[in-house]
Design a protein around this motif. Structure first.
Motif, mmCIF file in Angstrom:
data_model
loop_
_atom_site.group_PDB
_atom_site.id
_atom_site.type_symbol
_atom_site.label_atom_id
_atom_site.label_comp_id
_atom_site.label_asym_id
_atom_site.label_seq_id
_atom_site.Cartn_x
_atom_site.Cartn_y
_atom_site.Cartn_z
ATOM 1 N N GLU A 26 0.834 -1.200 0.000
ATOM 2 C CA GLU A 26 0.000 0.000 0.000
ATOM 3 C C GLU A 26 0.868 1.249 0.000
ATOM 4 O O GLU A 26 0.566 2.224 -0.689
ATOM 5 N N ASN A 30 0.847 4.274 -2.688
ATOM 6 C CA ASN A 30 0.646 5.673 -2.325
ATOM 7 C C ASN A 30 1.780 6.540 -2.837
ATOM 8 O O ASN A 30 1.553 7.639 -3.353
ATOM 9 N N ALA A 33 1.446 6.970 -6.541
ATOM 10 C CA ALA A 33 0.364 7.889 -6.882
ATOM 11 C C ALA A 33 0.790 9.325 -6.585
ATOM 12 O O ALA A 33 0.511 10.247 -7.344
ATOM 13 N N TYR A 34 1.499 9.480 -5.458
ATOM 14 C CA TYR A 34 1.966 10.805 -5.062
ATOM 15 C C TYR A 34 2.944 11.355 -6.100
ATOM 16 O O TYR A 34 2.960 12.549 -6.385
ATOM 17 N N LEU A 38 1.014 6.903 -13.237
ATOM 18 C CA LEU A 38 -0.291 6.270 -13.438
ATOM 19 C C LEU A 38 -0.119 4.756 -13.483
ATOM 20 O O LEU A 38 0.780 4.237 -14.135
ATOM 21 N N PHE A 39 -0.939 4.057 -12.754
ATOM 22 C CA PHE A 39 -0.981 2.600 -12.948
ATOM 23 C C PHE A 39 -2.425 2.149 -12.899
ATOM 24 O O PHE A 39 -3.293 2.825 -12.354
ATOM 25 N N TRP A 40 -2.709 1.050 -13.535
ATOM 26 C CA TRP A 40 -4.095 0.588 -13.631
ATOM 27 C C TRP A 40 -4.180 -0.931 -13.630
ATOM 28 O O TRP A 40 -3.128 -1.599 -13.688
ATOM 29 N N ASP A 41 -5.386 -1.437 -13.554
ATOM 30 C CA ASP A 41 -5.653 -2.883 -13.520
ATOM 31 C C ASP A 41 -4.809 -3.593 -12.454
ATOM 32 O O ASP A 41 -4.186 -4.618 -12.731
ATOM 33 N N ALA A 42 -4.810 -3.008 -11.258
ATOM 34 C CA ALA A 42 -4.039 -3.642 -10.195
ATOM 35 C C ALA A 42 -4.878 -4.720 -9.545
ATOM 36 O O ALA A 42 -6.014 -4.466 -9.169
ATOM 37 N N THR B 33 -15.656 5.043 -7.439
ATOM 38 C CA THR B 33 -14.595 6.007 -7.695
ATOM 39 C C THR B 33 -14.486 6.911 -6.478
ATOM 40 O O THR B 33 -15.485 7.466 -6.025
ATOM 41 N N GLU B 35 -12.662 10.181 -5.294
ATOM 42 C CA GLU B 35 -11.825 11.303 -5.686
ATOM 43 C C GLU B 35 -11.391 12.045 -4.439
ATOM 44 O O GLU B 35 -12.078 12.002 -3.425
ATOM 45 N N GLY B 39 -4.783 8.535 0.229
ATOM 46 C CA GLY B 39 -3.869 7.393 0.191
ATOM 47 C C GLY B 39 -4.557 6.075 0.501
ATOM 48 O O GLY B 39 -5.634 6.029 1.078
ATOM 49 N N LEU B 40 -3.895 5.034 0.093
ATOM 50 C CA LEU B 40 -4.419 3.687 0.279
ATOM 51 C C LEU B 40 -3.851 3.144 1.581
ATOM 52 O O LEU B 40 -2.653 3.269 1.840
ATOM 53 N N LEU B 66 -7.954 -2.807 -8.206
ATOM 54 C CA LEU B 66 -7.725 -1.379 -8.401
ATOM 55 C C LEU B 66 -7.669 -1.123 -9.895
ATOM 56 O O LEU B 66 -6.691 -1.439 -10.546
ATOM 57 N N LYS B 67 -8.729 -0.574 -10.422
ATOM 58 C CA LYS B 67 -8.755 -0.364 -11.863
ATOM 59 C C LYS B 67 -7.757 0.732 -12.243
ATOM 60 O O LYS B 67 -7.143 0.675 -13.283
ATOM 61 N N GLN B 68 -7.696 1.707 -11.378
ATOM 62 C CA GLN B 68 -6.774 2.801 -11.643
ATOM 63 C C GLN B 68 -6.470 3.524 -10.351
ATOM 64 O O GLN B 68 -7.323 3.619 -9.479
ATOM 65 N N MET B 69 -5.262 4.016 -10.228
ATOM 66 C CA MET B 69 -4.963 4.817 -9.053
ATOM 67 C C MET B 69 -4.046 5.951 -9.454
ATOM 68 O O MET B 69 -3.076 5.760 -10.170
ATOM 69 N N SER B 70 -4.420 7.123 -9.013
ATOM 70 C CA SER B 70 -3.545 8.268 -9.226
ATOM 71 C C SER B 70 -3.644 9.140 -7.983
ATOM 72 O O SER B 70 -4.405 8.827 -7.063
ATOM 73 N N ALA B 71 -2.882 10.205 -7.916
ATOM 74 C CA ALA B 71 -2.900 11.073 -6.734
ATOM 75 C C ALA B 71 -4.297 11.655 -6.519
ATOM 76 O O ALA B 71 -4.678 11.961 -5.393
ATOM 77 N N VAL B 75 -10.003 4.165 -8.513
ATOM 78 C CA VAL B 75 -11.174 3.488 -9.075
ATOM 79 C C VAL B 75 -11.083 2.018 -8.689
ATOM 80 O O VAL B 75 -10.103 1.345 -9.010
#
Lengths: 414, 87
Positions: A26, A30, A33-34, A38-42, B33, B35, B39-40, B66-71, B75
């Motif tokens: 995790e 974080n 992301a910070y 970009l990452f997806w389909d996790a 989603t 927004e 943080g996770l 997790l379909k998507q993660m950004s700051a 999702v």
């Protein structure tokens, strides 16, 4: 949409599939992301996690993994660049793509459909056959079709056309036409003609608008008899009368008779629809019908075509179309009628048949039905008394413009 | 906090911006989603904990992904059974 766009972008640019293992995944996420990676389909797989990320972000992710004490493993490369690399090492793919493009190109360089627009009096077939004679027909190579020549030929060939435009768009040729305005045939008004009887009958009413009536109400006439003559005597009283010929007009209503026969079987097989309807799709290529998967039907069925759709994109038509059919299962049942029922049915049928083709103001005056009963059927012979218009125009022989010899004689006489 | 809330309501400003709250939207049971998250905290196929300005958000379900993660947003995809704020 918001999420789709970057993913699509990375698909085109290429992405990496990675696997993260370790205690604080995790924290790793974080951090990533910070740092705006970009990452997806996790998804969690076993003890670790698999995800997709951009090629550019890979280096930073490795840093993140190091900081959070996770282990990063690259599983595979994905996206379009990878696919291209794959295609390079597998030439047959490239050949397939080229073959597909070539097939599409070749198929679209033929005319597959010819449309006719704007015809009212002329039938579509007439125009299509004329087009065919000048090389425009389905299956022709587009370069062989000379649209200008077809236009000119059509104009020259069919006198009823005043304007023609032939355009080819995609695999579809459109022939737009405009017909000429027909001049009314002069015969109607000017050529002297008689009103004669079309059928035998008894005159009920006669109204002559022009010409001399020769019969009266109550007269029995035979088919061919002159009812209203074209000869009109003109002249002042006391002076010698002169004969003039006019186009007779008027109406002659008469009682006529007709015989109608109908039959009704006493036992008939009837279809009772029911059960599950099934859809079927047929691929049509020209006249060829390709029906790969036929629905399994347990009983007899009727087919009904729901729609036929050309497969193509927008203006691009291809020689394929898809037909959607529906199969309706039915069971046959014997239906028996009693003689009385059959008679009732026959009566209705006879009356309907008698009234067929009657114009306004005409009517069925009387019906007289005689039934003949056989073992398996009933036959009805119906005598119908009608009240209808029997007058018919007939051009006077001596004035017939169609008759060449007559006209010559006429001019010689003058 | 009381002042900010009153102002946001009076001026009809988006609360998630003024008060730094999460904006959570759900599509049926299959997608959430979040927004404006912070943080996770925990991630597994059954539970996901996300830190937000309104406390910790707990999602429970099955096959969570997790379909998507950004700051800015997270999702989550899967079959969601429960969505809970822990105080």
């Amino acid at each position: 949409m918001r999420n789709l766009l970057p993913v699509l972008w990375y698909y085109l640019r290429g992405y990496v599939m990675i696997r993260i293992t370790g205690f604080s995944m995790e924290r790793f996420m974080n951090l990533a992301a910070y740092r705006r990676i970009l990452f997806w389909d996790a998804k969690g797989v076993g003890g670790g996690m698999e995800m997709k990320t951009s090629l550019a972000g890979l280096k930073e992710l490795e840093e993140c993994a190091q900081k959070t004490g996770c282990h990063l493993e690259i599983l595979a490369l994905g996206g379009l660049p990878e696919k291209m690399r794959h295609a390079k090492t597998h030439p047959i793919f490239a050949v397939g793509i080229l073959f597909f493009a070539a097939t599409l190109y070749v198929l679209s360089s033929f005319v597959w459909v010819v449309h006719v627009e704007g015809n009212e009096r002329l039938t579509e077939e007439e125009i299509l056959t004329a087009c065919e004679a000048y090389g425009l027909k389905p299956g022709k190579w587009k370069k062989q079709v000379d649209a200008d020549a077809v236009t000119k030929a059509l104009l020259a060939d069919i006198s009823d056309l005043s304007w023609v435009s032939v355009s080819i768009k995609g695999a579809e040729a459109t022939v737009k036409v405009a017909e000429t305005i027909v001049a009314p045939t002069p015969m109607e008004e000017e050529t002297p003609c008689d009103i004669i009887a079309e059928k035998d009958g008894v005159v009920e009413k006669i109204t002559a608008a022009k010409g001399t009536p020769l019969v009266q109400a109550g007269d029995v006439v035979q088919a061919g008899d002159v009812l209203i003559s074209a000869e009109v005597l003109v002249g002042l009283e006391g002076e010698p009368m002169e004969t003039e010929y006019v186009a007779a007009s008027g109406s002659v209503q008469a009682t006529t008779w007709a015989e109608v026969t109908e039959e009704q079987m006493l036992t008939e097989t009837e279809k009772i629809f029911g059960g599950k309807e099934k859809e079927n799709h047929v691929l049509l290529f020209g006249d060829l019908e390709l029906d790969f998967i036929k629905p399994h039907m347990e009983s007899d069925f009727d087919k009904e075509v729901l729609e036929e759709k050309n497969m193509g994109l927008g203006d691009w038509t291809l020689p394929f179309s898809l037909r959607t059919e529906v199969y309706r299962p039915y069971e046959t049942a014997e239906k028996t009628y009693t003689v009385e029922e059959a008679k009732a049915l026959l009566e209705a049928k006879c009356k309907e048949k008698a009234a067929e083709g009657l114009a306004e103001g005409e009517s069925v005056a009387q019906t007289e039905i005689r039934y003949e009963t056989y073992t398996d059927r009933v036959r009805a012979v119906c005598k119908v008394t009608l009240s209808e218009e029997i007058g018919k125009k007939q051009v006077r022989k001596e004035f017939d413009v169609e008759d060449e010899s007559n006209r010559e004689n006429h001019s010689v006489g003058e | 906090m009381g002042f900010g809330k009153g102002m946001a309501e009076k001026l009809d400003l988006p609360k998630e911006v003024v008060l730094d709250l999460p904006l959570v939207s759900m599509v049926g049971q299959e997608e959430v989603t979040v927004e404006n998250h912070k943080g996770l905290l925990e991630y597994s196929a059954e539970t996901i904990r996300i830190a937000t300005g309104a406390g910790r958000l707990l999602l429970t379900g099955e096959g969570l992904e997790l379909k998507q993660m950004s700051a800015a947003c997270i999702v989550v995809k899967g079959r969601i059974f429960r969505l809970e704020f822990l105080r």
